[in-house]
Write a protein that holds these residues in place. Structure first.
Motif, PDB file in Angstrom:
ATOM      1  N   LYS A   1       0.942  -1.587   0.149  1.00 13.44           N
ATOM      2  CA  LYS A   1      -0.041  -0.028   0.111  1.00 13.44           C
ATOM      3  C   LYS A   1       1.236   1.201   0.030  1.00 13.44           C
ATOM      4  CE  LYS A   1      -1.489   0.228   5.004  1.00 13.44           C
ATOM      5  NZ  LYS A   1      -0.026   0.667   5.688  1.00 13.44           N
ATOM      6  N   VAL A   2       0.165   2.299  -0.525  1.00  9.84           N
ATOM      7  CA  VAL A   2       1.189   3.142  -0.871  1.00  9.84           C
ATOM      8  C   VAL A   2       1.100   4.271   0.304  1.00  9.84           C
ATOM      9  CG1 VAL A   2       1.649   5.710  -2.454  1.00  9.84           C
ATOM     10  CG2 VAL A   2       0.513   3.264  -3.283  1.00  9.84           C
ATOM     11  N   VAL A   3       2.744   4.758   1.090  1.00 12.05           N
ATOM     12  CA  VAL A   3       2.701   5.945   2.033  1.00 12.05           C
ATOM     13  C   VAL A   3       3.239   7.161   1.650  1.00 12.05           C
ATOM     14  CG1 VAL A   3       4.100   6.295   4.234  1.00 12.05           C
ATOM     15  CG2 VAL A   3       2.939   4.422   3.223  1.00 12.05           C
ATOM     16  N   TRP A   4       2.353   8.191   1.121  1.00 15.56           N
ATOM     17  CA  TRP A   4       2.527   9.332   0.307  1.00 15.56           C
ATOM     18  C   TRP A   4       2.793  10.559   1.186  1.00 15.56           C
ATOM     19  CZ3 TRP A   4       1.362   8.534  -4.224  1.00 15.56           C
ATOM     20  CH2 TRP A   4       0.383   8.132  -4.712  1.00 15.56           C
ATOM     21  N   THR A   5       4.547  10.934   0.620  1.00 19.53           N
ATOM     22  CA  THR A   5       4.129  11.897   1.442  1.00 19.53           C
ATOM     23  C   THR A   5       4.665  13.290   0.310  1.00 19.53           C
ATOM     24  OG1 THR A   5       6.042  11.010   1.686  1.00 19.53           O
ATOM     25  CG2 THR A   5       6.734  12.858   2.419  1.00 19.53           C
ATOM     26  N   LYS A   6       3.931  14.397   0.802  1.00 23.40           N
ATOM     27  CA  LYS A   6       4.191  15.498  -0.638  1.00 23.40           C
ATOM     28  C   LYS A   6       5.392  16.864   0.292  1.00 23.40           C
ATOM     29  CE  LYS A   6      -1.132  15.604  -0.330  1.00 23.40           C
ATOM     30  NZ  LYS A   6      -2.156  16.215  -0.039  1.00 23.40           N
ATOM     31  N   GLY A   7       5.561  17.533  -0.741  1.00 17.82           N
ATOM     32  CA  GLY A   7       6.921  18.121  -0.807  1.00 17.82           C
ATOM     33  C   GLY A   7       7.727  18.813  -1.984  1.00 17.82           C
ATOM     34  N   SER A   8       8.488  19.354  -1.983  1.00 14.92           N
ATOM     35  CA  SER A   8       9.168  20.577  -3.424  1.00 14.92           C
ATOM     36  C   SER A   8       9.597  18.796  -3.814  1.00 14.92           C
ATOM     37  CB  SER A   8       9.715  21.712  -2.697  1.00 14.92           C
ATOM     38  OG  SER A   8      10.962  21.365  -1.822  1.00 14.92           O
ATOM     39  N   GLU A   9      10.209  19.460  -5.306  1.00 17.25           N
ATOM     40  CA  GLU A   9      11.187  18.552  -5.601  1.00 17.25           C
ATOM     41  C   GLU A   9      12.078  18.464  -4.794  1.00 17.25           C
ATOM     42  OE1 GLU A   9      11.270  19.368  -9.835  1.00 17.25           O
ATOM     43  OE2 GLU A   9       9.933  19.856 -10.576  1.00 17.25           O
ATOM     44  N   THR A  10      12.669  19.774  -4.590  1.00 13.23           N
ATOM     45  CA  THR A  10      14.422  19.765  -3.727  1.00 13.23           C
ATOM     46  C   THR A  10      14.068  18.523  -2.575  1.00 13.23           C
ATOM     47  OG1 THR A  10      14.182  22.109  -4.343  1.00 13.23           O
ATOM     48  CG2 THR A  10      16.363  21.101  -2.975  1.00 13.23           C
ATOM     49  N   LEU A  11      13.620  18.969  -2.032  1.00 12.86           N
ATOM     50  CA  LEU A  11      13.115  18.335  -1.128  1.00 12.86           C
ATOM     51  C   LEU A  11      12.543  17.033  -1.220  1.00 12.86           C
ATOM     52  CD1 LEU A  11      12.696  19.483   2.244  1.00 12.86           C
ATOM     53  CD2 LEU A  11      10.030  18.496   2.433  1.00 12.86           C
ATOM     54  N   LEU A  12      11.879  16.120  -2.215  1.00 16.35           N
ATOM     55  CA  LEU A  12      11.792  14.975  -2.215  1.00 16.35           C
ATOM     56  C   LEU A  12      12.923  14.315  -3.221  1.00 16.35           C
ATOM     57  CD1 LEU A  12       8.460  14.752  -4.406  1.00 16.35           C
ATOM     58  CD2 LEU A  12       8.773  14.590  -2.280  1.00 16.35           C
ATOM     59  N   ALA A  13      13.595  15.228  -3.810  1.00 12.94           N
ATOM     60  CA  ALA A  13      15.146  14.314  -4.617  1.00 12.94           C
ATOM     61  C   ALA A  13      16.475  13.935  -3.734  1.00 12.94           C
ATOM     62  CB  ALA A  13      16.230  15.560  -5.315  1.00 12.94           C
ATOM     63  N   GLN A  14      15.982  15.054  -2.283  1.00 10.82           N
ATOM     64  CA  GLN A  14      17.221  14.954  -0.995  1.00 10.82           C
ATOM     65  C   GLN A  14      16.737  13.126  -0.800  1.00 10.82           C
ATOM     66  OE1 GLN A  14      19.863  16.096  -0.146  1.00 10.82           O
ATOM     67  NE2 GLN A  14      19.606  17.970  -1.305  1.00 10.82           N
ATOM     68  N   ALA A  15      15.838  13.490  -0.415  1.00 14.32           N
ATOM     69  CA  ALA A  15      14.400  12.052   0.437  1.00 14.32           C
ATOM     70  C   ALA A  15      15.567  10.575  -0.264  1.00 14.32           C
ATOM     71  CB  ALA A  15      13.290  12.489   0.657  1.00 14.32           C
ATOM     72  N   LEU A  16      15.161  10.781  -1.395  1.00 11.66           N
ATOM     73  CA  LEU A  16      15.848   9.520  -2.445  1.00 11.66           C
ATOM     74  C   LEU A  16      16.446   9.113  -2.450  1.00 11.66           C
ATOM     75  CD1 LEU A  16      13.464  10.681  -5.754  1.00 11.66           C
ATOM     76  CD2 LEU A  16      12.504   8.726  -4.480  1.00 11.66           C
ATOM     77  N   LYS A  17      17.561  10.367  -2.248  1.00 15.66           N
ATOM     78  CA  LYS A  17      19.099  10.306  -2.294  1.00 15.66           C
ATOM     79  C   LYS A  17      18.951   9.847  -1.276  1.00 15.66           C
ATOM     80  CE  LYS A  17      23.252  12.146  -2.805  1.00 15.66           C
ATOM     81  NZ  LYS A  17      24.378  13.585  -1.992  1.00 15.66           N
ATOM     82  N   HIS A  18      18.814   9.854   0.478  1.00 16.26           N
ATOM     83  CA  HIS A  18      18.803   9.501   1.864  1.00 16.26           C
ATOM     84  C   HIS A  18      18.684   7.760   1.599  1.00 16.26           C
ATOM     85  CE1 HIS A  18      21.048  13.705   1.969  1.00 16.26           C
ATOM     86  NE2 HIS A  18      21.512  12.435   2.420  1.00 16.26           N
ATOM     87  N   HIS A  19      17.456   7.515   0.499  1.00 15.72           N
ATOM     88  CA  HIS A  19      16.785   6.520   1.499  1.00 15.72           C
ATOM     89  C   HIS A  19      15.740   6.856   2.225  1.00 15.72           C
ATOM     90  CE1 HIS A  19      19.198   3.435  -1.725  1.00 15.72           C
ATOM     91  NE2 HIS A  19      20.190   4.919  -1.331  1.00 15.72           N
ATOM     92  N   GLU A  20      15.361   7.559   1.839  1.00 12.08           N
ATOM     93  CA  GLU A  20      13.436   7.531   2.848  1.00 12.08           C
ATOM     94  C   GLU A  20      12.832   7.943   2.093  1.00 12.08           C
ATOM     95  OE1 GLU A  20      16.567  10.845   4.973  1.00 12.08           O
ATOM     96  OE2 GLU A  20      14.732  11.485   4.521  1.00 12.08           O
TER      97      GLU A  20
END
Lengths: 154, 323
Positions: free
Chosen positions: A71-90
């Motif tokens: 099931k999907v757990v959504w997080t809303k945020g700016s592109e920068t925030l999302l890219a940072q979170a992806l990079k840190h595997h969050e």
């Protein structure tokens, strides 16, 4: 048939569970069944104005999640925030009308395209970098989707 | 023929070398485009791709220079055009060193910042396969034909006495090492070892730096009139000593210092000769010049300068064996 055997061979290798994810995304998904997806508003691809995200991409993400039994757990945020979170595997995925030319390629992984717009833009998802087994699963799903939608149009 | 050693098979070997250069260019086009297709986010494959892209330079320079160097000498360039090639190689070797250094830093940075390479799926005949698996046959294609091409080039480099061709051949022959490193990197990534890819990239960049250095030394030695080395550049060439010996056998010669330099694939020599007697015959000098020219097929020109005493600088070039 001759043309098929390398593909078969490769699928067999893939069947052994390789490639592996360095950070174990696929394993985690198998145990927690939670797909962590970030989204940023970019209509008509994504619409986060209501509590439950809607649009082309959230619908596609839900289908994908259902396919892998998560099931999907959504997080809303700016592109920068999302890219940072992806990079840190969050996060596992990020959506928001990204195309294959996105500058976030230096921080995140990029999936295969799931749609091509008339202006030749290939639309993709951003992924956590280097989680290659998970990305392969996603790429397989998205490529299938692209082929089906192309077939439906023609 | 101008520009190649006086050997019966040289012309045939030149034709063969030209064919191999064209073949190399076509082959590199295939490897570069295949690598580009399967590169993904892999540092090792990016490094291998750039290495192959730089490998275009030697065969292209070979073909271009081959036309250029055979131009006849003229008033402006009285010694001919052979040296222009060496200048070209100095430039290309510096490019090789610079790109190698850049890729070394690039790969090392990715290791330090723990960047995980993303290698995803590749749509193929209606299936999606992992791009890493496709990279392995591509890398084998980068390694095996290159090795065979390198061997064939080395065989033509020898009769042609072409150092740059020999250096290029050695690089092609060694390309399996970098392709092998890239394969290990990809297999490492398949097993979830993200660092294997950048580590392989670093190894390949070191390989690029090594080839750049070899090429640089070869080309720089040529433009700085270094005394000739054997084709593998491991030992001094004996041609100078052989010329000196032949000259000393002449009844009219008391002392001699020979200086040899490379001019592309050929050699030119200058011999300062101290005659035994005050007067010498012009015929004798010309006859000796022709005789000495036959000492080695690579010798294009031997200048004999009769002198009363050896000029100071010339005497310094005397080979230790003569002293």
């Amino acid at each position: 048939m001759l043309r098929c055997w390398p593909v078969l061979l490769l699928s067999m290798v893939a069947g052994c569970g390789l490639p592996l994810d360095p950070e174990g995304t696929s394993k985690r998904l198998a145990s927690t069944h939670e797909l962590r997806v970030g989204l940023t508003d970019n209509q008509p691809w994504t619409d986060s104005t209501r509590s439950e995200p809607s649009g082309i991409e959230p619908a596609l993400v839900r289908t994908f999640a259902a396919r892998i039994g998560a099931k999907v757990v959504w997080t809303k945020g700016s592109e920068t925030l999302l890219a940072q979170a992806l990079k840190h595997h969050e996060l596992d995925l990020a959506i928001g009308g990204f195309d294959a030319q996105t500058p976030w390629v230096s921080m995140a992984g990029i999936s295969q395209p799931f749609a091509e717009t008339p202006d030749k833009k290939k639309h993709v998802f951003l992924t956590a970098p280097g989680e290659n087994q998970f990305i392969l699963t996603l790429d397989t799903f998205l490529t299938e989707h692209l082929r089906k939608s192309k077939g439906a149009r023609s | 023929m101008r520009g190649i050693p006086e050997r019966p098979d040289a012309r045939k070997q030149l034709k063969k070398a030209q064919l191999l250069a064209w073949l190399s260019i076509a082959y590199l086009m295939s490897t570069v485009s295949l690598l580009f297709m399967v590169m993904g986010g892999s540092q090792a494959l990016k490094t291998e791709l750039l290495e192959d892209a730089l490998s275009f330079v030697p065969p292209v320079l070979f073909l271009v220079s081959d036309r250029f160097t055979r131009k006849e000498p003229d008033r402006k360039y009285p010694f001919g055009y052979e040296r222009a090639v060496s200048a070209g190689y100095v430039g290309s070797s510096i490019a090789l060193l610079a790109v190698g250094a850049f890729l070394l830093i690039d790969g090392a940075m990715k290791l330090v910042t723990a960047e995980h390479p993303t290698i995803g799926g590749f749509p193929l005949f209606g299936h999606v396969v992992w791009t890493g698996w496709l990279a392995i046959p591509v890398l084998l294609w980068c390694a095996i034909p290159a090795h065979l091409l390198g061997r064939a080039k080395r065989k033509t480099a020898e009769p042609l006495n072409d150092k740059n061709l020999a250096a290029d051949a050695a690089m092609n022959e060694a390309n399996w090492q970098s392709a092998g490193a890239a394969i290990l990197g990809i297999v490492g990534v398949a097993f979830g070892l993200w660092w294997a890819d950048s580590a392989a990239g670093v190894l390949i960049s070191l390989e690029i730096i090594r080839s750049g250095w070899t090429e640089f030394r070869t080309a720089l030695g040529d433009v700085t009139d270094r005394s000739p080395l054997t084709l593998d550049e491991k030992e001094d060439d004996s041609v100078g000593e052989r010329i000196a010996e032949r000259l000393r056998e002449q009844p009219w010669v008391a002392d001699v210092v020979v200086r040899v330099r490379e001019r592309g694939r050929e050699l030119t020599a200058e011999a300062h000769v101290v005659p035994k007697e005050d007067s010498i015959s012009v015929d004798e000098v010309s006859r000796t010049g022709e005789l000495v020219c036959k000492v080695d097929p690579r010798l294009a020109e031997v200048t004999i300068a009769p002198v009363r005493t050896l000029p100071e600088d010339v005497a310094k070039a005397r080979q230790p064996e003569d002293a």
